[in-house]
Design a protein around this motif. Structure first.
Motif, PDB file in Angstrom:
ATOM      1  N   LEU A  25     100.865  68.327  17.409  1.00  7.83           N
ATOM      2  CA  LEU A  25     100.142  67.188  17.974  1.00  7.83           C
ATOM      3  C   LEU A  25     100.878  66.631  19.184  1.00  7.83           C
ATOM      4  CD1 LEU A  25      99.279  65.245  14.675  1.00  7.83           C
ATOM      5  CD2 LEU A  25      97.754  66.750  15.972  1.00  7.83           C
ATOM      6  N   LYS A  26     100.146  65.936  20.038  1.00  7.80           N
ATOM      7  CA  LYS A  26     100.768  65.258  21.164  1.00  7.80           C
ATOM      8  C   LYS A  26     101.576  64.071  20.649  1.00  7.80           C
ATOM      9  CE  LYS A  26      97.177  66.699  24.415  1.00  7.80           C
ATOM     10  NZ  LYS A  26      96.101  66.284  25.339  1.00  7.80           N
ATOM     11  N   ASN A  52      94.320  62.615  20.682  1.00  9.19           N
ATOM     12  CA  ASN A  52      94.870  63.927  21.021  1.00  9.19           C
ATOM     13  C   ASN A  52      94.089  64.594  22.150  1.00  9.19           C
ATOM     14  OD1 ASN A  52      97.207  65.393  19.851  1.00  9.19           O
ATOM     15  ND2 ASN A  52      95.765  67.097  19.747  1.00  9.19           N
ATOM     16  N   THR A 105      99.786  60.996  19.500  1.00  8.62           N
ATOM     17  CA  THR A 105      98.992  61.252  18.298  1.00  8.62           C
ATOM     18  C   THR A 105      99.886  61.263  17.074  1.00  8.62           C
ATOM     19  OG1 THR A 105      97.694  62.732  19.713  1.00  8.62           O
ATOM     20  CG2 THR A 105      97.153  62.692  17.374  1.00  8.62           C
ATOM     21  N   ASP A 147      89.802  71.111  18.075  1.00  5.63           N
ATOM     22  CA  ASP A 147      91.251  70.936  18.179  1.00  5.63           C
ATOM     23  C   ASP A 147      91.877  71.329  16.844  1.00  5.63           C
ATOM     24  OD1 ASP A 147      93.857  70.032  18.479  1.00  5.63           O
ATOM     25  OD2 ASP A 147      93.270  68.261  19.619  1.00  5.63           O
ATOM     26  N   VAL A 149      94.669  69.031  15.092  1.00  4.54           N
ATOM     27  CA  VAL A 149      94.119  67.793  14.535  1.00  4.54           C
ATOM     28  C   VAL A 149      93.329  68.084  13.263  1.00  4.54           C
ATOM     29  CG1 VAL A 149      92.434  65.941  14.896  1.00  4.54           C
ATOM     30  CG2 VAL A 149      94.062  66.516  16.697  1.00  4.54           C
TER      31      VAL A 149
END
Length: 271
Positions: A94-95, A149, A98, A38, A41
């Motif tokens: 990021l989500k 995430n 997160t 990811d 992240v």
């Protein structure tokens, strides 16, 4: 040789080494929990560490001691600004859930550095608190961020991974505190100041065994996975054995902080 020493010192002083250590731990989490790589992240953790650590290390020096703007310090400021921009970019990637963890890490960094409460110093100077704050922050960035995430459930494996990562960072911080016995003010009341060097080492050996045992209790553990953790435990024990308040700064700032690299390399070799 002087140019190589300058480059190496800049690499350490600018927090690039510790940022790569955080990046390695994030990659270990990807690997151990079968999470696809990811990028937001991983790079948020990397660049955010540069910003956070440089802010922690140099903020008080700049505000209170008014250090001179040497070429090295200017280069560190420039790197930190670029890293801040990169951190913000990857933060946006990021989500949403997160981002809350990322914001929490930022808030912890600010509280750790700046005195927000009347008649109190910053959290960094609160007796006995620093080591726990650092360990919790590293667990949040290197385990919780990748897990959240990736929309993973908080299974027993994730919980054990968080606990194990806490012990790993806690052990490294204890080694740091042994080396820093010669520099730390007495009011900090670090664990080595309270227990002494020998008893602190005995405590670390015990924590290393706990770190290893946590791997054994993970469901579906393979022989290769346990072998890697066993070797990591051995290296932690050796670093502890050779730790001393008489050691130079590179013992911790380079070798101890290289532990995540050793762990990641062992995982890749034994995979």
């Amino acid at each position: 040789m002087r140019i190589f020493k300058y480059i190496f010192d800049f690499y350490i002083q600018s927090s690039l080494h510790v940022a790569l250590a955080v990046y390695a731990l994030i990659c270990i989490t990807f690997f151990k929990l079968n999470i696809s790589y990811d990028e937001p992240v991983a790079y948020f953790g990397f660049f955010g560490t540069i910003v956070g650590y440089n802010f922690i290390k140099y903020d008080e020096l700049a505000r209170i001691k008014k250090i001179k703007l040497t070429k090295t310090f200017k280069a560190i400021i420039f790197l930190s600004i670029l890293s801040a921009l990169a951190t913000f970019y990857y933060y946006l990637e990021l989500k949403t859930k997160t981002k809350l963890i990322g914001f929490g890490a930022l808030l912890l960094t600010i509280l750790y550095t700046l005195p927000f409460f009347p008649h109190r110093t910053n959290m960094r100077n609160w007796s006995g608190l620093k080591i726990y704050l650092v360990a919790i922050a590293w667990v949040g960035v290197t385990v919780l961020l990748p897990v959240i995430n990736a929309d993973m459930d908080f299974s027993i494996i994730v919980i054990l991974k968080c606990i194990q990562r806490f012990f790993f960072v806690f052990i490294l911080m204890l080694i740091f505190e042994i080396i820093d016995l010669q520099f730390d003010e007495k009011f900090l009341e670090t664990i080595p100041q309270k227990l002494g060097e020998k008893q602190t080492k005995n405590l670390i050996y015990l924590l290393v065994l706990v770190f290893l045992a946590l791997e054994y209790f993970k469901p579906n553990i393979t022989l290769n996975q346990f072998a890697v953790t066993f070797l990591v435990a051995i290296i932690l024990g050796l670093l502890t054995y050779f730790a001393s308040s008489k050691r130079n700064k590179y013992f911790t700032s380079f070798w101890v902080e290289s532990m995540p690299f050793f762990w990641l390399i062992l995982l890749l070799v034994f995979s």
